[in-house]
Structure formats: C-alpha cells, structure tokens
Design an enzyme around this catalytic site. Sequence first.
Site, mmCIF file in Angstrom:
data_model
loop_
_atom_site.group_PDB
_atom_site.id
_atom_site.type_symbol
_atom_site.label_atom_id
_atom_site.label_comp_id
_atom_site.label_asym_id
_atom_site.label_seq_id
_atom_site.Cartn_x
_atom_site.Cartn_y
_atom_site.Cartn_z
ATOM 1 N N GLY A 29 0.820 -1.208 0.000
ATOM 2 C CA GLY A 29 0.000 0.000 0.000
ATOM 3 C C GLY A 29 0.846 1.245 0.000
ATOM 4 C CG ASN A 30 -0.294 4.640 -1.745
ATOM 5 O OD1 ASN A 30 -0.995 5.511 -1.218
ATOM 6 N ND2 ASN A 30 -0.682 3.965 -2.824
ATOM 7 N NE ARG A 31 4.187 7.924 4.729
ATOM 8 C CZ ARG A 31 4.166 8.060 6.047
ATOM 9 N NH1 ARG A 31 4.086 6.999 6.810
ATOM 10 N NH2 ARG A 31 4.233 9.243 6.597
ATOM 11 C CB SER A 32 -2.670 8.189 -0.704
ATOM 12 O OG SER A 32 -3.728 9.073 -1.003
ATOM 13 C CB ALA A 97 -1.548 7.434 -4.085
#
Length: 233
Positions: A29-32, A97
């Site tokens: 995942g990502n930090r958006s 994102a």
Amino acid sequence: AFPRDLTGVKMVVSAGGTREPLDPVRYLGNRSSGKQGYALARAAAQRGAEVTLVAGSVADLAPPAAVELVRIRTAEDLAAEMRKRAVDADVVIMAAAVADFRPVNFSDSKIKKKGTDPDPIELTTNPDILRELVTARSAGELSSETVLVGFAAETGDENGGVLDHGREKLARKGCDLLVVNAVGDGKAFGTDDNTGWILTADGHETALPLGTKTLMATRILDAVTPLLPTSSG
Ligand code: C5P
C-alpha cells in the site's frame, strides 16, 4: 456562499491509495490520506457539480455531503470503476495514489515463514488509468470534451526537479491539467496543507502558495472551469 459555476457538471474524482493484496492479511500500500481528493469532491459539490468520489484506502475522513461515494481496494478495481464512470463524466480527476505494481500471485491462505530466507515477491505492472483515459478519449470512447486531470507527487526541491518532472509528466500522460505537489520531508502526504503548481496542456503554469487542501481544491476547480465547454460551464 459558494459560486454555483459547476451546476450540471458531472465529475468523477478518485482519492486515496490502492492496496494490492499478497494474502488475506497482507498488502502493498501507500501513505495517501485521500484528503486532497475528498476536498476536491466536497468543493465541487458545493459549486453545484454532480460528484462521484471513488475512494481507496483513506485516513478517517467524513464522506463529503451530497457526493456519491464508491469504495475500491486495488488498482484494477479502480481502473474498472474509472473506465465505466468516465463515459458519462465531464471532468475526471485522478487524485488517487495508484500502485504502479501489484503482486503476481495472491495466496488464499496466509503466507508462512519457511526457513530463514524470505521468498521474493514477484510484481507485475498495473494499468496506468489516467493514460488509459487519455487514450480512450483519443479513440472516441469518451467525449473529446471530457476534461482529464492528473496529480504528480514529486520529490526534489522547489526549483530543481519538481517542476521539470511535472512538465515531463504532463506531456507523457497527455492529460489537460496536472497538479504538481512537492512531497517528501513530511510534505503533502497526510497533512492538511499542500503546495505546488497547476500546469495545463495549453501552457499555463500557476504556482499554488502553501495553503489548506480545501483552498487547493478551490484553485484546482478554478483552473478546470475554463477548460469546460461553454454549454456545460
Ligand atoms: O506517473 P505517476 O504515478 O506519478 O502519475 C500520477 C498520476 O497518474 C495521478 O493522477 C495518478 O492518479 C495517475 N495514475 C494512474 N494509474 C496509475 C498510476 C498513476 O491513473 N497506475
């Protein structure tokens, strides 16, 4: 009071991060946080637009009033929603994102530790949704008047790099407007403030002074409005 300059405009906004599953409990995942996309959806609805917000993983955000909210998990889910919903849209804003890659394999059961050496994770490329929408518009699958907006989160300092990368990305993606954000060092992700530039395909470059994501949303919508055909603008 808000201007009602987007009355009757159909807008689809993607927001948040995608999660690419490895097994039932793990993902890439990502930090958006989704805050900028949510702010855009809220601001557009306040100005009279008919807004669908397609959201992936986001911080604990209240759903904007008078906005249709659709939840997705993976880049492929998001791609499917966007392909479908872009057909009726006047404006598509890709603030999500999107993971560039996803694991090739999904394990139905939790991946077990075997011995001491980890197994490598094999990745494959996700569709570039924004690029696909531009291609679909060129192919006549979307109206030629559909306005397509992208975001670029670029690391680097204010003068060197960020803006040049943004110009290059605008050309490569082929969208009408690109919002360039400087990220890294605690900038942009998860914060309430944002800064950057708005670049348009017809060569306008507007600096966005540091401000809230709500203010940023207003400025982005102000830049989108002149790109709408006069009949719906
Ligand atoms: O190339 P980059 O990921 O920096 O481009 C960012 C822009 O492209 C964003 O608007 C993002 O939502 C969109 N994007 C996309 N599909 C991808 C990757 C990014 O639509 N697979």
